[in-house]
Structure formats: structure tokens, C-alpha cells
Design an enzyme around this catalytic site. Sequence first.
Site, short mmCIF file in Angstrom:
data_model
loop_
_atom_site.label_atom_id
_atom_site.label_comp_id
_atom_site.label_asym_id
_atom_site.label_seq_id
_atom_site.Cartn_x
_atom_site.Cartn_y
_atom_site.Cartn_z
N LYS A 10 0.86 -1.18 0.00
CA LYS A 10 0.00 0.00 0.00
C LYS A 10 0.89 1.23 0.00
O LYS A 10 1.80 1.36 0.84
CB LYS A 10 -0.92 0.02 1.23
CG LYS A 10 -2.06 1.02 1.11
CD LYS A 10 -3.09 0.63 0.07
CE LYS A 10 -4.20 -0.21 0.65
NZ LYS A 10 -5.22 -0.54 -0.39
N THR A 56 -3.03 -5.66 0.44
CA THR A 56 -2.49 -4.30 0.66
C THR A 56 -3.32 -3.58 1.71
O THR A 56 -2.81 -2.78 2.48
CB THR A 56 -2.49 -3.49 -0.66
OG1 THR A 56 -3.84 -3.29 -1.10
CG2 THR A 56 -1.68 -4.20 -1.73
N ARG A 175 27.13 34.40 -9.74
CA ARG A 175 25.82 33.98 -10.27
C ARG A 175 24.88 33.62 -9.14
O ARG A 175 25.32 33.42 -8.01
CB ARG A 175 26.00 32.79 -11.22
CG ARG A 175 26.39 31.50 -10.49
CD ARG A 175 26.40 30.28 -11.42
NE ARG A 175 26.78 29.08 -10.67
CZ ARG A 175 26.82 27.85 -11.22
NH1 ARG A 175 26.54 27.66 -12.51
NH2 ARG A 175 27.16 26.80 -10.48
N GLN A 227 29.07 20.70 -7.98
CA GLN A 227 29.83 19.49 -7.68
C GLN A 227 30.69 19.65 -6.42
O GLN A 227 30.64 18.82 -5.51
CB GLN A 227 30.75 19.14 -8.87
CG GLN A 227 30.04 18.57 -10.09
CD GLN A 227 29.59 19.64 -11.07
OE1 GLN A 227 29.35 20.81 -10.70
NE2 GLN A 227 29.42 19.26 -12.34
N HIS A 255 18.07 27.26 -12.77
CA HIS A 255 18.72 28.43 -13.38
C HIS A 255 17.86 29.69 -13.33
O HIS A 255 16.62 29.63 -13.43
CB HIS A 255 19.05 28.11 -14.83
CG HIS A 255 19.88 26.85 -15.00
ND1 HIS A 255 21.17 26.73 -14.50
CD2 HIS A 255 19.60 25.67 -15.58
CE1 HIS A 255 21.64 25.53 -14.78
NE2 HIS A 255 20.70 24.85 -15.42
O1 LIG Z 1 27.68 24.11 -10.99
C1 LIG Z 1 27.56 23.82 -12.18
N1 LIG Z 1 28.01 22.62 -12.62
C2 LIG Z 1 27.92 22.23 -13.92
O2 LIG Z 1 28.36 21.12 -14.27
C3 LIG Z 1 27.31 23.14 -14.84
N2 LIG Z 1 27.07 23.10 -16.18
N3 LIG Z 1 26.47 24.25 -16.51
N4 LIG Z 1 26.34 25.03 -15.41
C4 LIG Z 1 26.85 24.36 -14.35
N5 LIG Z 1 26.97 24.69 -13.03
#
Ligand SMILES: O=c1[nH]c(=O)c2nn[nH]c2[nH]1
Length: 294
Positions: A10, A56, A175, A227, A255
Site C-alpha cells: 500500500k 495491501t 551567479r 559538484q 537556473h
Molecule cells: O555548478 C555547475 N556545474 C555544472 O556542471 C554546470 N554546467 N552548466 N552550469 C553548471 N553549473
Amino acid sequence: AQLASARYGKDNVRLYKVQRNSDQTQDVTEMTVCTLLEGDIAASWTHADNTNIVATDTQKQTIYVTAKLNPVNPPELFAAILGQHYIDTYPHITAAHVDIIVHRWARMEVDGKPHPHSFLRDGAETRTVQAVARRGEGISIRSGIKGLLVLKSTGSQFWGFHRDEYTRLPETWDRILSTEVEAGWHWKRFGSVEEVKKDQESFNKAWEDARRITLETFAKENSPSVQNTMYLMGEQILEAAPKVEAVEYSLPNKHYFEIDLSWFKGLKNTGEDAEVYAPQTDPNGLIQCTITRS
Ligand SMILES: O=c1[nH]c(=O)c2nn[nH]c2[nH]1
């Protein structure tokens, strides 16, 4: 043909539990639960024989009764108790998957003090647990955070990336960065519910630490990329939670595009003059990783 694999149960079982405390305050927990069972159940699929099917609906009733008879916090303990119930009760069931989503009810501050029984939904963010109780193998538990939407208006960069004839993206040293955090951490396997109960303090602490580390790192780091920032988060969580074996992040890059307004009397609104942006619903970047102990 043959049945390669099967599980059933469920989903979207919503439950709320109140705890009435002796000091007249009350605590509330609201969660959405899914249980899925595996085992000697193939005959229902292949031979229309439902003998071994724990319906369930029975699983839904089991969730309510288990929530009444046991603690629902920490959610990891409740998930372990619920999963192990199926292994202990039905000899033909070999695995019980329990997924829990805990919704936020933050205690209201009224007249400058915490209100005894009033709460507010201060975001779509949830706390999550995925547990699997397997016969003869104990209980594996993954805890997590989902839907924690954050934004920083600067303190984020992205440059030095590969460029070729397909590349249009300009490098940036300033940014907007916005993401909706989905994080998870895998615990060492627990041999029994008793073991989970013994460790139960660790679960709330890990969730608080993971949430704090995520927010603080997001805010403090002048991020060179999603990353790198998520890696810094993960290694700090491993440091804070010794019983955690691996940390996962899945971060969309939500974005915000600059809008060139130079067509309007030469209005400057790009680069360092950018103030008005277009938030993008899609497409979004998606950056994922798993971090373990070296
Ligand atoms: O932080 C980011 N990692 C990416 O791999 C990436 N690719 N475009 N913008 C990005 N910004």
C-alpha cells in the site's frame, strides 16, 4: 515467460499521531508511509492463486496499528519496527520495504514563546526514511532530506569548464545558485530492531547535522560548482555521523537567466548590471554523487 521479480503493498498511507505530554504541551507527527513486501508470492501473478497474499489493505491496517502501539519517532525506528513485523509475522515474506515521508509541522511562536499545541507547515521540505527488513539479514536504513529549496543571490561561480564548438555558456564569477536539496545517508546494517532502538539517538542528530551542514555550506562557500559544494557537504556529514557509511546528494541546478534589456533605450541589465532575471522551470542542471569513507 517467468516472473523475474515482484513486490506489492500500500502506497500513500497518511497518518498523524499526537503525543500529549504531562506538561500540557502536545507534539504532532504527520507522515506518508509505503510498505512493499517480497517473498513466496509469485503464484498470485503466475497462477491467480492469492493464498500467500497479505492484502495491501491488511498492510494499511498494520501501519495504523503499529503506529498506535509503537513510537513513530524517530521515523527510522518506526520503519524498522514496521518492516520487521512482516518478517516476524509471515514466514513466506522475505523482505519488507518501508518508505516514510515525514511532513513538517513547526511549533508556532505566539507572544514570544512556543505554543503548546499549534504548528505551521513552514515548507514543502520533508524528512525521509527508506528501510528494508530482510529475513536473516537484519535491517538496512537510508535517511534523508527532500524538497529543501534554497537560493543564494551571489557567492556562486562556474568557470574553467571545458570549451569547444558546442559551448555557448559564458564563464561566471558571480551567479545566482538555487537548488532543491535531495540528500540521503546510508547507515551501517542493523542486525535487529533492538540494535536500531539502541542507536535511536543517532537518527535525529544525523538529520539535524545533515540539514545544518547542508544549509551552512551552501551559504558560506563561494561555490566553484555544485559538484564541489555537494562534496564538501557530504564529507562533513560523514565526519559528523560515524555510523553513516555513505552520503548521497542529488541537486538540480535551478537556473535564473539574465534578461538583455538593451533594446529598451540601451538599458543595462546584464553582467554586473543584471538585476531583473528570468527564473527557469526547465531545463535544469542535475548534479548527483555518492560519497564514502576513504
Ligand atoms: O555548478 C555547475 N556545474 C555544472 O556542471 C554546470 N554546467 N552548466 N552550469 C553548471 N553549473
